[in-house]
Design a protein around this motif. Structure first.
Motif, PDB file in Angstrom:
ATOM      1  N   ASP A 136       5.967  -3.170  -3.829  1.00 22.58           N
ATOM      2  CA  ASP A 136       5.500  -1.958  -4.160  1.00 22.58           C
ATOM      3  C   ASP A 136       4.302  -1.686  -3.208  1.00 22.58           C
ATOM      4  N   GLN A 137       4.467  -1.640  -1.835  1.00 21.38           N
ATOM      5  CA  GLN A 137       3.508  -1.372  -0.848  1.00 21.38           C
ATOM      6  C   GLN A 137       3.364   0.071  -0.458  1.00 21.38           C
ATOM      7  N   GLY A 138       3.338   0.782  -1.432  1.00 18.26           N
ATOM      8  CA  GLY A 138       3.544   2.293  -0.955  1.00 18.26           C
ATOM      9  C   GLY A 138       2.041   2.677  -0.530  1.00 18.26           C
ATOM     10  N   LEU A 139       1.005   2.212  -1.290  1.00 18.01           N
ATOM     11  CA  LEU A 139      -0.530   2.467  -0.857  1.00 18.01           C
ATOM     12  C   LEU A 139      -1.173   1.389  -0.008  1.00 18.01           C
ATOM     13  N   CYS A 140      -0.392   1.661   1.246  1.00 10.42           N
ATOM     14  CA  CYS A 140      -1.102   0.833   2.332  1.00 10.42           C
ATOM     15  C   CYS A 140      -1.194   1.839   3.559  1.00 10.42           C
ATOM     16  N   PHE A 141      -2.081   1.312   4.570  1.00 11.77           N
ATOM     17  CA  PHE A 141      -2.076   1.892   5.876  1.00 11.77           C
ATOM     18  C   PHE A 141      -3.041   2.908   5.962  1.00 11.77           C
ATOM     19  N   SER A 142      -3.882   3.026   4.979  1.00 10.45           N
ATOM     20  CA  SER A 142      -4.868   4.213   5.027  1.00 10.45           C
ATOM     21  C   SER A 142      -5.832   3.791   6.183  1.00 10.45           C
ATOM     22  N   ALA A 143      -6.219   4.752   6.904  1.00 12.23           N
ATOM     23  CA  ALA A 143      -7.212   4.422   7.842  1.00 12.23           C
ATOM     24  C   ALA A 143      -8.562   3.900   7.527  1.00 12.23           C
ATOM     25  N   PRO A 144      -9.152   4.478   6.945  1.00 14.85           N
ATOM     26  CA  PRO A 144     -10.411   3.811   5.986  1.00 14.85           C
ATOM     27  C   PRO A 144      -9.976   2.487   5.209  1.00 14.85           C
ATOM     28  N   PHE A 145     -10.810   1.383   5.312  1.00 17.11           N
ATOM     29  CA  PHE A 145     -10.544   0.168   4.821  1.00 17.11           C
ATOM     30  C   PHE A 145     -10.532   0.473   3.115  1.00 17.11           C
ATOM     31  N   LYS A 146      -9.396   0.032   2.621  1.00 16.27           N
ATOM     32  CA  LYS A 146      -9.282   0.284   1.026  1.00 16.27           C
ATOM     33  C   LYS A 146      -8.428  -1.043   0.208  1.00 16.27           C
ATOM     34  N   LEU A 147      -8.845  -2.090   0.996  1.00 20.00           N
ATOM     35  CA  LEU A 147      -8.395  -3.415   0.217  1.00 20.00           C
ATOM     36  C   LEU A 147      -8.676  -3.389  -1.149  1.00 20.00           C
ATOM     37  N   ARG A 148      -7.523  -3.260  -1.953  1.00 20.03           N
ATOM     38  CA  ARG A 148      -7.715  -3.889  -3.513  1.00 20.03           C
ATOM     39  C   ARG A 148      -6.540  -4.453  -3.758  1.00 20.03           C
ATOM     40  N   THR A 149      -6.949  -5.924  -4.395  1.00 20.82           N
ATOM     41  CA  THR A 149      -6.125  -7.069  -4.146  1.00 20.82           C
ATOM     42  C   THR A 149      -6.599  -7.964  -5.263  1.00 20.82           C
ATOM     43  N   VAL A 150      -5.441  -8.554  -6.010  1.00 19.95           N
ATOM     44  CA  VAL A 150      -5.863  -9.792  -6.617  1.00 19.95           C
ATOM     45  C   VAL A 150      -5.905 -11.057  -5.962  1.00 19.95           C
ATOM     46  N   ILE A 151      -5.647 -11.145  -4.861  1.00 18.39           N
ATOM     47  CA  ILE A 151      -5.445 -12.435  -4.019  1.00 18.39           C
ATOM     48  C   ILE A 151      -6.835 -12.541  -3.477  1.00 18.39           C
ATOM     49  N   TRP A 152      -7.833 -13.070  -3.820  1.00 16.60           N
ATOM     50  CA  TRP A 152      -8.916 -13.380  -3.212  1.00 16.60           C
ATOM     51  C   TRP A 152      -9.319 -14.974  -3.353  1.00 16.60           C
ATOM     52  N   ASP A 153      -8.376 -15.714  -3.829  1.00 16.33           N
ATOM     53  CA  ASP A 153      -8.429 -17.090  -3.941  1.00 16.33           C
ATOM     54  C   ASP A 153      -8.671 -17.854  -2.706  1.00 16.33           C
ATOM     55  N   PHE A 154      -7.874 -16.942  -1.391  1.00 14.39           N
ATOM     56  CA  PHE A 154      -8.083 -17.427  -0.054  1.00 14.39           C
ATOM     57  C   PHE A 154      -9.209 -17.058   0.764  1.00 14.39           C
ATOM     58  N   ALA A 155     -10.064 -16.048   0.157  1.00 12.75           N
ATOM     59  CA  ALA A 155     -11.203 -15.690   0.961  1.00 12.75           C
ATOM     60  C   ALA A 155     -12.153 -16.859   1.503  1.00 12.75           C
ATOM     61  N   GLY A 156     -12.220 -16.773   2.833  1.00 17.14           N
ATOM     62  CA  GLY A 156     -13.060 -17.742   3.481  1.00 17.14           C
ATOM     63  C   GLY A 156     -12.276 -18.644   4.258  1.00 17.14           C
ATOM     64  N   ARG A 157     -10.991 -18.647   3.804  1.00 12.52           N
ATOM     65  CA  ARG A 157     -10.002 -19.718   4.698  1.00 12.52           C
ATOM     66  C   ARG A 157      -9.840 -19.184   6.046  1.00 12.52           C
ATOM     67  N   ASP A 158      -9.526 -20.150   7.029  1.00 10.65           N
ATOM     68  CA  ASP A 158      -9.142 -19.940   8.276  1.00 10.65           C
ATOM     69  C   ASP A 158      -7.579 -19.342   8.155  1.00 10.65           C
ATOM     70  N   VAL A 159      -7.356 -18.474   9.218  1.00 13.26           N
ATOM     71  CA  VAL A 159      -6.141 -17.742   9.111  1.00 13.26           C
ATOM     72  C   VAL A 159      -5.389 -18.767  10.091  1.00 13.26           C
ATOM     73  N   PRO A 160      -4.195 -19.205   9.688  1.00 12.89           N
ATOM     74  CA  PRO A 160      -3.421 -20.135  10.559  1.00 12.89           C
ATOM     75  C   PRO A 160      -3.026 -19.847  12.026  1.00 12.89           C
ATOM     76  N   ASP A 161      -3.230 -20.738  12.778  1.00 12.45           N
ATOM     77  CA  ASP A 161      -2.819 -20.343  14.238  1.00 12.45           C
ATOM     78  C   ASP A 161      -1.433 -19.575  14.592  1.00 12.45           C
ATOM     79  N   PRO A 162      -0.391 -19.954  13.514  1.00 17.10           N
ATOM     80  CA  PRO A 162       0.825 -19.465  13.988  1.00 17.10           C
ATOM     81  C   PRO A 162       0.957 -17.659  13.498  1.00 17.10           C
ATOM     82  N   LEU A 163       0.273 -17.558  12.583  1.00 20.02           N
ATOM     83  CA  LEU A 163       0.046 -16.114  11.879  1.00 20.02           C
ATOM     84  C   LEU A 163      -0.876 -15.258  12.914  1.00 20.02           C
ATOM     85  N   LEU A 164      -1.820 -15.746  13.711  1.00 18.81           N
ATOM     86  CA  LEU A 164      -2.770 -15.294  14.338  1.00 18.81           C
ATOM     87  C   LEU A 164      -1.849 -14.938  15.956  1.00 18.81           C
TER      88      LEU A 164
END
Length: 218
Positions: A136-164
């Motif tokens: 269910d990713q139909g509500l993605c890619f808007s130009a204005p920032f509209k992030l709405r998510t339940v996945i906040w448990d990783f906020a503040g964590r470093d993004v792993p180097d392979p993903l970067l």
């Protein structure tokens, strides 16, 4: 085969058959879309765009998704159905399956880049093979920032180097098909979000001081 009753738009379970084998899929026709104030029509094309992005990054977040012009209810997206335990969702996976945390963190990064405005807990599935998928990713890619998510448990964590490293490829060049599926401003914003994560490789907190979550949570 039938309408998926819990869907806000007309999502249908279908059987696809090429003469040699059969599979189940989810068909989302344009005809069944409800008008939205903050997204243009034909959101089914964003389902395909979400898969194209996931595939280009090599992250396996989104099940295989194609566009079909000749569906029984007209143009729409067709996504491979994920055989899963319906009692498992983001909250149960996070709390009881620590081995899934890497997949969930990767999905959190994906949602920031894709600007997912509707990551409900029930949009996170654990396949029969243990792989974690996002649907269910139909509500993605808007130009204005509209992030709405339940996945906040990783906020503040470093993004792993392979993903970067994967995101760096996206900054260099977008997949060509996204030029057909997204507006020019959305393409620019997509690359800019990837650039921002490269410059500040930390998963963001909610900038409002609270948590921007979709409703219902599941």
């Amino acid at each position: 085969m039938g309408l998926i009753q819990a869907s806000s738009n007309s999502a249908m379970l279908v059987r696809v058959d090429d003469g040699a084998c059969q599979a189940l899929a989810v068909y989302k026709p344009e005809e069944g879309e409800r008008p939205l104030r903050d997204f243009p029509p034909r959101i089914y094309r964003r389902e395909r765009a979400a898969y194209v992005l996931s595939d280009a990054l090599g992250w396996g977040v989104v099940p295989a998704t194609v566009l079909r012009e000749d569906g029984p209810f007209g143009p729409g997206s067709v996504q491979r159905f994920v055989d899963h335990d319906p009692h498992q969702h983001y909250f149960t996976l996070h709390d009881s399956r620590p081995e899934a945390h890497g997949d969930l963190l990767r999905m959190a990064v994906y949602d920031v880049v894709a600007n997912n405005a509707d990551r409900k807990g029930g949009h996170v599935l654990r396949g029969a093979d243990g792989h974690v998928w996002g649907i269910d990713q139909g509500l993605c890619f808007s130009a204005p920032f509209k992030l709405r998510t339940v996945i906040w448990d990783f906020a503040g964590r470093d993004v792993p180097d392979p993903l970067l490293r994967d995101l760096a490829r996206l900054v260099d060049e977008l997949p060509g098909e996204l030029e057909e599926l997204l507006f020019p401003a959305e393409q620019v914003a997509l690359q800019r979000r990837a650039e921002e994560l490269l410059e500040h490789p930390i998963l963001p907190f909610d900038e409002t001081g609270g948590y921007r979550v979709p409703w219902p949570l599941l």
